[in-house]
Scaffold this motif. Structure first.
Motif, PDB file in Angstrom:
ATOM      1  N   SER A 173       0.845  -1.198   0.000  1.00 43.22           N
ATOM      2  CA  SER A 173       0.000   0.000   0.000  1.00 43.22           C
ATOM      3  C   SER A 173       0.878   1.245   0.000  1.00 43.22           C
ATOM      4  O   SER A 173       1.857   1.320   0.747  1.00 43.22           O
ATOM      5  N   TYR A 231      -7.492  -7.378  -4.375  1.00 42.59           N
ATOM      6  CA  TYR A 231      -6.185  -6.862  -4.812  1.00 42.59           C
ATOM      7  C   TYR A 231      -6.185  -6.453  -6.280  1.00 42.59           C
ATOM      8  O   TYR A 231      -5.321  -5.689  -6.723  1.00 42.59           O
ATOM      9  N   GLU A 265      -6.858  -0.859  -2.233  1.00 40.18           N
ATOM     10  CA  GLU A 265      -6.047  -1.355  -1.124  1.00 40.18           C
ATOM     11  C   GLU A 265      -4.566  -1.037  -1.310  1.00 40.18           C
ATOM     12  O   GLU A 265      -3.782  -1.252  -0.390  1.00 40.18           O
ATOM     13  N   SER A 266      -4.215  -0.493  -2.481  1.00 38.54           N
ATOM     14  CA  SER A 266      -2.801  -0.211  -2.722  1.00 38.54           C
ATOM     15  C   SER A 266      -2.513   1.228  -3.132  1.00 38.54           C
ATOM     16  O   SER A 266      -1.418   1.732  -2.865  1.00 38.54           O
TER      17      SER A 266
END
Length: 393
Positions: free
Chosen positions: A179, A341, A286-287
């Motif tokens: 992240s 992801y 999420e990143s």
């Protein structure tokens, strides 16, 4: 402790307790408390060296870290004793923070732990720290955004103390789980963190904080990875100039003293700071953080199926804007966890009932959107929206 008291803290000192370990990976138990005088002297030295606040060395005093040593039922005892030690050492000269550190457990899908489990572990420790009388809680050195979220949710659920959250990043500004620093800021400040910080390489930290400063609505904290005291102190001015309001670094009083001298001598120019963008809307996967418009295109919701990976690829290639997913039942959440992801576009969430919406928001480690179009009444989910920092369009 109010926001003006938070901003009165400029320098944090203290140690994790790792220096007192006789067994690698464990520094709790009677072996630690048997060295009260030594620990107290070190903490007192940090306060005398100029720390505005010191950490009680409670980082790993949680059930998961204590379990391998048969001490899982002594969480309250160790936290209470270590906070009392720090309070005595501070002697009214410094505030005392309760330290919460990574549990060593790994969240699904990479590991077998679930958010509820981590939240309960952190809630137990946070309650113990609050009961012991700390002035604030410090969620320190998080390596996974999901675990940082779990710790923050736990702290906010059991007390009204300010919560500082720092994440560990590499020279590129990414956590070990992938992240970005801006992604972590977008998610954690929207969920109610009172301070957000980075622990990382000293050389890169000023530039990383500069990138955050424009979008930060809460104070920023910089913790350079430990260097010799005078080398560490050389980064005080660049970090403050980049936008950090709080500094921490080094386990020794010599580090604290060197930073205090450098901070006192600093004459900030503001050269590296960007302009604040208070109107920016930061969503996040999420990143990665994603800057969005209030008029972002929200397509019709697609159901979650076993082919979700292919659906995400197809939908994101077909249009620009957000991706909207709809939950029909609890099984959909498990499918989503396995495929979250893959998301690159902002995520808009919908569900058939508030319970599913709540669980979905818990499991998604980004910052999602809600667009009023669907079966859910916003009045029924307003608490969920606030708790998870969801963006309402």
């Amino acid at each position: 402790m109010q926001s003006d008291e938070i901003r009165s803290i400029r320098l944090l000192g203290g140690m994790s307790g790792a220096d007192f370990s006789e067994d690698e990976g464990c520094f709790y138990g009677d072996q630690l408390l048997a060295r009260r005088a030594e620990i107290s002297a070190l903490l007192a030295a940090h306060a005398r060296a100029g720390a505005d606040a010191i950490y009680a060395p409670t980082g790993c005093a949680n059930r998961a870290r204590l379990a391998p040593f048969g001490a899982q039922d002594r969480v309250a005892h160790y936290n209470r004793e270590l906070v009392a030690l720090a309070r005595e050492a501070a002697d009214g000269e410094a505030l005392v923070g309760g330290l919460l550190a990574p549990t060593g457990l790994q969240l699904a899908p990479e590991g077998e732990s679930r958010m509820e489990q981590l939240i309960e572990l952190y809630r137990e420790q946070a309650e113990a720290l609050a009961g012991a009388g700390v002035d604030f809680l410090a969620v320190e050195g998080m390596r996974h955004l999901g675990e940082a979220r779990a710790a923050l949710l736990a702290c906010k659920s059991c007390c009204e103390l300010p919560v500082f959250v720092t994440v560990a990043v590499d020279e590129e500004g990414y956590t070990p789980s992938g992240s970005s620093a801006l992604c972590c800021l977008a998610v954690l400040q929207s969920m109610g963190a009172d301070v957000f910080g980075l622990t990382g390489p000293a050389e890169e930290l000023p530039e990383l904080l500069t990138d955050l400063y424009r979008y930060a609505k809460i104070p920023l904290l910089g913790r350079p990875l430990t260097l010799p005291p005078e080398q560490l102190a050389a980064y005080a001015h660049p970090l403050l100039d980049a936008g950090a309001e709080l500094l921490a670094g080094g386990d020794t009083p010599q580090h604290t003293a060197a930073l205090r001298r450098a901070m006192s001598a600093a004459r900030l120019t503001g050269i590296t700071r960007g302009e604040k963008d208070d109107e920016a809307i930061l969503a996040a996967t999420e990143s990665e953080a994603l800057l969005i418009s209030p008029t972002i295109d929200i397509p019709d919701a697609i159901p979650i199926t076993a082919d979700l990976a292919e659906d995400i690829l197809r939908e994101e290639e077909a249009r620009s804007g957000a991706l909207k997913l709809r939950l029909e039942d609890a099984e959909d959440i498990e499918i989503f966890i396995e495929n979250a992801y893959m998301l690159e576009d902002p995520l808009c969430i919908d569900a058939t009932n508030p319970g599913l919406f709540d669980r979905f928001a818990l499991e998604y480690h980004g910052r999602a959107l809600f667009d009023h179009v669907g079966e859910l009444d916003i009045d029924e989910i307003s608490g969920i929206i606030d708790q998870y920092g969801i963006i309402v369009l």
